[in-house]
Scaffold this active site. Structure first.
Site, PDB file in Angstrom:
ATOM      1  N   TYR A  85      64.591  -9.383 -73.095  1.00 12.19           N
ATOM      2  CA  TYR A  85      65.864  -9.450 -73.824  1.00 12.19           C
ATOM      3  C   TYR A  85      65.682  -9.837 -75.296  1.00 12.19           C
ATOM      4  CZ  TYR A  85      68.737  -8.851 -69.605  1.00 12.19           C
ATOM      5  OH  TYR A  85      69.357  -8.347 -68.488  1.00 12.19           O
ATOM      6  N   GLU A 116      59.815  -1.449 -71.637  1.00 16.89           N
ATOM      7  CA  GLU A 116      60.224  -2.196 -70.447  1.00 16.89           C
ATOM      8  C   GLU A 116      59.330  -1.861 -69.250  1.00 16.89           C
ATOM      9  OE1 GLU A 116      64.409  -1.258 -70.322  1.00 16.89           O
ATOM     10  OE2 GLU A 116      64.842  -2.561 -72.028  1.00 16.89           O
ATOM     11  N   ASN A 164      76.407  -7.786 -64.157  1.00 17.59           N
ATOM     12  CA  ASN A 164      76.812  -6.372 -64.082  1.00 17.59           C
ATOM     13  C   ASN A 164      75.853  -5.523 -63.258  1.00 17.59           C
ATOM     14  OD1 ASN A 164      74.776  -6.325 -65.929  1.00 17.59           O
ATOM     15  ND2 ASN A 164      75.877  -5.178 -67.509  1.00 17.59           N
ATOM     16  N   LYS A 209      69.863  -6.386 -60.748  1.00 16.27           N
ATOM     17  CA  LYS A 209      69.855  -7.779 -61.187  1.00 16.27           C
ATOM     18  C   LYS A 209      70.101  -8.716 -59.992  1.00 16.27           C
ATOM     19  CE  LYS A 209      71.518  -6.645 -65.843  1.00 16.27           C
ATOM     20  NZ  LYS A 209      72.445  -7.045 -66.922  1.00 16.27           N
ATOM     21  N   HIS A 248      70.416  -3.069 -64.701  1.00 15.31           N
ATOM     22  CA  HIS A 248      69.984  -2.817 -66.080  1.00 15.31           C
ATOM     23  C   HIS A 248      69.282  -1.468 -66.130  1.00 15.31           C
ATOM     24  CE1 HIS A 248      68.019  -3.293 -69.983  1.00 15.31           C
ATOM     25  NE2 HIS A 248      66.947  -2.779 -69.389  1.00 15.31           N
TER      26      HIS A 248
END
Ligand code: CMP
Length: 143
Positions: A49, A126, A112, A9, A115
């Protein structure tokens, strides 16, 4: 052979840990079959998302993932979806064990670091969202 979608990310890219993360999956024995540094559009973020659309943090999620470049990857290997998630650690980096990617590099649940797909279905979805078929390679590992 199983495939998964992993994405460093914007916080991971900013922190300069792309190489460290790639190295961990390589050392484990997984095979990188596609990768690119890219800017995620709002349209792509909202599709990626979509399952979180009703959550109160959906806007934040989209703002964050579009805030800077990400490093999108496809990895291949035995049970790679589950093993990669183990190597990433819990979603909340404060609960992720030391030795996991989030446990070692992250501190907040929104930022975080990485992913990873959570099932075969999401991996397929994805991978298709982020990569064209011709951007993925297939080669046999000699060792
Ligand atoms: P990821 O695996 O990319 O998928 C959904 C993301 O939502 C998750 O990682 C977290 O980064 C994020 N997330 C989960 N819970 C929260 C929360 N309470 N506030 C902000 N972001 C969250």
């Amino acid at each position: 052979m199983e495939r998964t979608f992993l994405m460093v990310k914007p916080d991971g890219v900013q922190r300069g840990v792309i190489g460290e993360i790639v190295a961990r999956f390589e050392r484990k024995g997984f095979q990188l079959v596609g990768a690119k540094l890219m800017q995620v559009s709002r349209e792509l973020a909202e599709k990626h998302y979509a399952e979180h659309k009703e959550r109160p943090f959906f806007g934040e999620l989209v703002d964050f993932i579009t805030s800077g470049p990400v490093f999108a990857m496809v990895w291949e290997g035995d049970n790679v979806i589950a093993v990669a998630r183990q190597m990433m650690g819990k979603t909340n980096p404060q609960e992720a064990l030391p030795g996991t990617i989030r446990g070692d590099f992250g501190l907040t649940v929104g930022k975080n670091i990485i992913h990873g797909s959570d099932s075969k279905e999401s991996a397929e979805r994805e991978i298709q969202l982020f990569f064209k078929e011709e951007e993925l390679v297939s080669y046999s590992k000699l060792m």
